[in-house]
Design an enzyme around this catalytic site. Structure first.
Site, mmCIF file in Angstrom:
data_model
loop_
_atom_site.group_PDB
_atom_site.id
_atom_site.type_symbol
_atom_site.label_atom_id
_atom_site.label_comp_id
_atom_site.label_asym_id
_atom_site.label_seq_id
_atom_site.Cartn_x
_atom_site.Cartn_y
_atom_site.Cartn_z
ATOM 1 N N VAL A 43 -144.739 -115.582 -42.673
ATOM 2 C CA VAL A 43 -145.042 -114.772 -42.653
ATOM 3 C C VAL A 43 -146.039 -114.508 -43.575
ATOM 4 C CG1 VAL A 43 -145.639 -111.543 -42.643
ATOM 5 C CG2 VAL A 43 -143.273 -113.305 -41.536
ATOM 6 N N CYS A 44 -145.678 -114.585 -45.083
ATOM 7 C CA CYS A 44 -146.972 -115.134 -45.854
ATOM 8 C C CYS A 44 -148.100 -115.499 -45.438
ATOM 9 C CB CYS A 44 -146.504 -114.783 -47.624
ATOM 10 S SG CYS A 44 -145.895 -113.321 -48.095
ATOM 11 N N ASP A 45 -147.624 -116.768 -45.112
ATOM 12 C CA ASP A 45 -148.346 -117.574 -45.207
ATOM 13 C C ASP A 45 -149.190 -117.772 -44.054
ATOM 14 O OD1 ASP A 45 -148.522 -121.045 -45.537
ATOM 15 O OD2 ASP A 45 -148.873 -120.392 -43.023
#
Length: 172
Positions: free
Chosen positions: A63-65
């Site tokens: 998700v951060c990616d």
């Protein structure tokens, strides 16, 4: 140290946030983190640019990616009066490696691993994991918080549309 509960979960499990809670309408706190070259980076709000502060747990998570890649893509359309800072507890070496592999060059990645200065100043440090809760803040050119989204589940993406609309309203 101030603690808040009931706002954020990790995989459905409630966590405790440490630090001062910030609100829309207040001047954003200053903080000091480390850039990808291990140099101190001091953020002083109100430097004449609209700023997106994106707090993420780790660039090495899906998700951060996705979030950081998305903001990197959006950066070109926002123009030179907007800066995007993505802050995590990742080590600067990992951030630099990730940026090179992902081709991210329009978002500045910063590490809060040393002192948790950002996490504590914005009330986003997760006590149980010493990671940052996912949040997106939009600051106007004077450093006033105009938009704030604290994502209730660390594994969920933020509302990009709301953040980007807030930015566009400030630069139009």
């Amino acid at each position: 140290m101030k603690e808040r509960t009931g706002l954020v979960t990790i995989k459905g499990n409630p966590v405790t946030l440490l630090g001062e809670e910030v609100q829309v309408g207040q001047k954003a706190p200053a903080f000091q983190v480390v850039d990808n070259d291990l140099k101190p980076y001091t953020f002083e709000p109100g430097q004449g640019k609209v700023t997106i502060l994106a707090a993420v747990t780790s660039l090495d998570t899906p998700v951060c990616d996705m979030e950081t890649r998305r903001f990197n893509q959006e950066a070109a359309a926002l123009g030179k009066d907007v800066q995007i800072l993505t802050i995590s507890m990742d080590l600067p070496f990992a951030q630099k490696r990730w940026c090179a592999a992902a081709g991210v060059d329009s978002v500045k990645t910063l590490s809060d691993h040393r002192d948790a200065s950002f996490g504590l100043a914005y009330g986003l440090l997760i006590k149980e994991a010493r990671l940052l809760a996912r949040a997106v803040l939009v600051l106007d050119k004077g450093g006033i918080i105009r938009h704030l989204e604290l994502v209730d589940e660390v594994g969920k993406e933020p509302d990009y549309t709301a953040s980007l609309e807030a930015v566009k309203n400030l630069i139009s």
